[in-house]
Design a protein around this motif. Structure first.
Motif, PDB file in Angstrom:
ATOM      1  N   THR A 186      -4.696  -5.880  -6.307  1.00  0.00           N
ATOM      2  CA  THR A 186      -5.029  -5.332  -7.626  1.00  0.00           C
ATOM      3  C   THR A 186      -5.192  -3.815  -7.541  1.00  0.00           C
ATOM      4  N   ALA A 187      -5.851  -3.326  -6.484  1.00  0.00           N
ATOM      5  CA  ALA A 187      -6.033  -1.878  -6.314  1.00  0.00           C
ATOM      6  C   ALA A 187      -4.700  -1.172  -6.103  1.00  0.00           C
TER       7      ALA A 187
ATOM      8  N   LYS B 141       0.847  -1.209   0.000  1.00  0.00           N
ATOM      9  CA  LYS B 141       0.000   0.000   0.000  1.00  0.00           C
ATOM     10  C   LYS B 141       0.875   1.248   0.000  1.00  0.00           C
TER      11      LYS B 141
ATOM     12  N   ARG C  75     -13.227   3.502  -2.877  1.00  0.00           N
ATOM     13  CA  ARG C  75     -13.707   3.875  -4.213  1.00  0.00           C
ATOM     14  C   ARG C  75     -13.207   2.884  -5.264  1.00  0.00           C
ATOM     15  N   ARG C  76     -11.931   2.504  -5.172  1.00  0.00           N
ATOM     16  CA  ARG C  76     -11.339   1.594  -6.163  1.00  0.00           C
ATOM     17  C   ARG C  76     -11.881   0.167  -6.066  1.00  0.00           C
ATOM     18  N   THR C  77     -12.165  -0.287  -4.848  1.00  0.00           N
ATOM     19  CA  THR C  77     -12.487  -1.704  -4.646  1.00  0.00           C
ATOM     20  C   THR C  77     -13.956  -1.986  -4.374  1.00  0.00           C
TER      21      THR C  77
ATOM     22  N   PRO D  61      -2.480   5.124  -0.895  1.00  0.00           N
ATOM     23  CA  PRO D  61      -3.814   5.687  -1.103  1.00  0.00           C
ATOM     24  C   PRO D  61      -4.615   5.668   0.200  1.00  0.00           C
TER      25      PRO D  61
ATOM     26  N   SER E   4       2.624   1.751  -3.283  1.00  0.00           N
ATOM     27  CA  SER E   4       1.742   2.194  -4.366  1.00  0.00           C
ATOM     28  C   SER E   4       1.299   3.653  -4.217  1.00  0.00           C
TER      29      SER E   4
ATOM     30  N   GLU F 277     -10.044   6.359  -0.799  1.00  0.00           N
ATOM     31  CA  GLU F 277      -9.681   6.078  -2.188  1.00  0.00           C
ATOM     32  C   GLU F 277      -9.735   4.577  -2.457  1.00  0.00           C
ATOM     33  N   LEU F 278      -9.257   3.775  -1.516  1.00  0.00           N
ATOM     34  CA  LEU F 278      -9.305   2.318  -1.692  1.00  0.00           C
ATOM     35  C   LEU F 278     -10.751   1.818  -1.726  1.00  0.00           C
TER      36      LEU F 278
ATOM     37  N   GLY G 247      -2.143  -1.826  -7.766  1.00  0.00           N
ATOM     38  CA  GLY G 247      -1.494  -1.776  -9.068  1.00  0.00           C
ATOM     39  C   GLY G 247      -0.682  -3.010  -9.430  1.00  0.00           C
TER      40      GLY G 247
ATOM     41  N   THR H 187      -8.283  -8.339  -4.179  1.00  0.00           N
ATOM     42  CA  THR H 187      -8.862  -7.043  -4.549  1.00  0.00           C
ATOM     43  C   THR H 187      -7.925  -5.903  -4.169  1.00  0.00           C
TER      44      THR H 187
END
Length: 180
Positions: free
Chosen positions: A85-86, A41, A54-56, A47, A44, A51-52, A88, A82
């Motif tokens: 992948t979030a 995390k 929102r992404r997941t 975040p 990357s 934000e995570l 990246g 998940t």
């Protein structure tokens, strides 16, 4: 310079290029895997939980719990996948994270004593477990059989027994038993 490339992308910053991407390969415990997940995390771009989310699509509170340094068990594999992948990860990196999770889970399964299954078998007849004394009245054989059946139950089944029913049975078969 803020660590961003000319396009403003933190994932392509010079500092990030020098830092090694966290690898779960030698994680041996749930705590080590979660520690590496937190490092991924940070790697990357750290975040925010919002934000995570929102992404997941995973609630922030769940993500926070999954990444907690106090966590002593593995987050579910689907959420680890998940999150990775979030953060990246490529398909190859994701496969390494999944393998590490599965390896740790299998070690835990092998190390934990098996949880006894609910007792489904019927106790053998009382005559097999506690033969009655010659000339014993039928009530003694019945209560002996009941006692043998109860004692044959695994310990966790004691919580499932209706103890009041046992008391009623005792009163029915043993003369002179009174309420207490």
């Amino acid at each position: 310079m803020t660590g961003r490339n000319m396009n403003g992308d933190p994932s392509r910053s010079p500092q990030r290029a020098l830092a090694a991407r966290p690898d779960p390969g030698d994680a041996a415990t749930p705590q080590e895997l979660v520690r590496r997940l937190r490092a991924l995390k940070a790697w990357s771009g750290n975040p925010s939980l919002r934000e995570l989310e929102r992404r997941t699509g995973v609630p922030r509170s769940t993500i926070s719990g999954d990444l907690s340094p106090r966590r002593d068990r593995l987050p579910p594999l689907q959420r680890v996948s998940t999150l990775v992948t979030a953060f990246g990860a490529s398909a190859e990196e994701l496969a390494r994270w999944r393998c590490a999770w599965q390896r740790i889970e299998m070690r835990q399964q092998a190390a934990e004593p098996p949880v006894p299954a609910p007792h489904a078998a019927v106790a053998p007849p009382a005559s097999d477990l506690a033969p009655a004394a010659p000339g014993a009245p039928p009530q003694a054989r019945a209560i002996g059989g009941l006692l043998a059946a109860v004692l044959a139950l695994p310990l966790h089944a004691w919580r499932l027994i209706d103890h009041s029913a046992l008391l009623q049975t005792k009163k029915a078969f043993i003369p002179g038993t009174s309420e207490r």
